[in-house]
Enzyme design. Structure first.
Site: not given
Ligand SMILES: *Cc1c(COP(=O)(O)O)cnc(C)c1O
Length: 402
Positions: A73, A201, A203, A328
């Site tokens: 994403a 995305s 994952h 942190c």
């Molecule tokens: C995790 C996330 C992304 C980035 O996605 P990746 O596939 O890890 O690059 C972008 N936007 C939101 C809202 C996300 O939670």
């Protein structure tokens, strides 16, 4: 019950074993390059990719041809925003977005600002939601893109994307939404919200890391984009590079399972989320819920606790994997910019926990978590200089407790 308990499903999700099973043959047996036109190895890979494209499109009500596979994403957000900026350079130079967007959107916008574009970062209300009227007022004749996420990754707030999409259509401006946290969790349809561009995305929905997609509505004149990676014309010329066939197959399978199981899983996690919140509210005073409870992802809870220190809280939560608005957890020293945007003071923003529930979450885990958080918060409040004036260094006293 296994510990640590994983309650950080907004950061990533495990790959569903059924998804792994679907992927495995594409590493070893069906290993062809989907762009190889002259032999069966290539055709099999291409067929698998096209099947996954149908599955991903199906989950968001899209035409399969409108799905462009990317590395995730972050790339999809970059491609959408930089792609519009480049394609519409002569037409305009203004982007409307929101202060609580993901870094992938905000950093891309900042980068374009450095190159002379102007960006309006609209505020959110105390519940984390943007007011569509603010969007309407921000759009000018120079506006080429509105980018507002579907649901927030920290507080789970669901944005009024349907109203924003209607404004975009009315003004003939492209509408991009980062729907990473919403898709596969709540119903999402590109036509219902008039989205031109949507970032996804794998994952975040029980698929593999390193694969995602940008939905690009072909029929939209407001949303033709310029590709940002050149080299072979893959993916309608919008994203060159040999396709990640096993990853894409996994993404497709994950989308299929989400579509089939989303309603039941959403209801299940919502019940567990509510159980967690009820227990915290029952056993503790001054539990602040960050973000709208009504317009919220079912598996998200983000709460702040008054009268204690964020760092101490995170240190004490040792066998529960969660995220926090505290400094942190990240490289920066500032507390979460999302929580700050809700109007939270630094102390309260730091003393926050994001719970992200998922498929593996059980009632037993939730009961353990609520009991543990309750005892930690009580203990920290007793000794916190924020709650009372204790002539003691808080970190030193924390160490004695551990
Ligand atoms: C995790 C996330 C992304 C980035 O996605 P990746 O596939 O890890 O690059 C972008 N936007 C939101 C809202 C996300 O939670």
């Amino acid at each position: 019950m296994k510990r640590p308990i994983y309650l950080d499903h907004h950061a990533t999700t495990p790959v569903d074993p059924r998804v792994v099973e679907a992927m495995v043959p594409y590493f070893t047996e069906t290993f062809g390059n989907a762009a190889s036109r002259n032999h069966a190895f290539g055709w099999a890979a291409r067929d698998a990719v096209e099947h996954a494209r149908v599955q991903v499109a199906g989950l968001i009500g899209a035409h399969p041809k409108d799905i462009i596979f990317t590395s995730g994403a972050t790339e999809a957000d970059n491609l959408a925003i930089a792609g519009i900026a480049e394609a519409f350079r002569s037409r305009g130079d203004h982007i409307v977005t929101c202060v609580t967007e993901h870094r992938a959107v905000l950093d891309t916008c900042r980068h374009l600002e450095e190159r002379g574009l102007s960006v309006s970062y609209l505020p959110v209300a105390a519940d984390g939601r943007i007011n569509p009227d603010d969007v309407r007022l921000a759009v000018t004749d120079r506006t080429i893109l509105i980018s507002v996420m579907a649901a927030n990754n920290e507080i789970g707030a669901i944005q009024p994307v349907e109203a924003i999409g209607a404004i975009a259509r009315e003004r003939g401006v492209a509408f991009h939404t980062d729907a990473v946290q919403a898709v596969g969790k709540i119903p999402f349809n590109v036509d219902a919200i008039n989205a031109d561009l949507v970032s996804l995305s794998a994952h975040k929905m029980y698929g593999p890391k390193g694969v995602g997609a940008l939905y690009v509505r072909r029929k939209s004149s407001a949303a033709s984009i310029a590709g940002q990676i050149q080299g072979g014309g893959h993916e309608r010329g919008l994203r060159a590079g040999t396709l990640n066939v096993p990853g894409i197959v996994g993404f497709g399978a994950a989308a299929g399972f989400c579509q089939a199981e989303m309603a039941a899983e959403g209801a299940r996690t919502r019940e567990l989320r509510d159980r967690l919140l009820e227990a915290l509210r029952r056993d503790l005073e001054d539990v602040v819920v960050n973000g709208s409870l009504e317009h919220r992802l079912p598996h998200n809870l983000n709460v702040s606790f008054t009268g204690l220190e964020g760092e101490a809280l995170l240190m004490a939560v040792d066998d529960i994997a969660v995220s926090s608005g505290s400094a942190c957890t990240s490289a920066s020293k500032e507390p979460s910019y999302v929580l700050k945007a809700l109007g939270l003071a630094d102390d309260l923003a730091r003393a926050s926990i994001r719970f992200g529930l998922g498929r593996s979450t059980t009632a037993e885990e939730i009961d353990y978590v609520s009991a543990k958080i309750t005892s930690i918060v009580r203990r920290l409040r007793e000794m916190s200089p924020l709650a009372q004036h204790v002539d003691e260094e808080p970190v030193a006293s924390l160490r004695r407790l551990n």
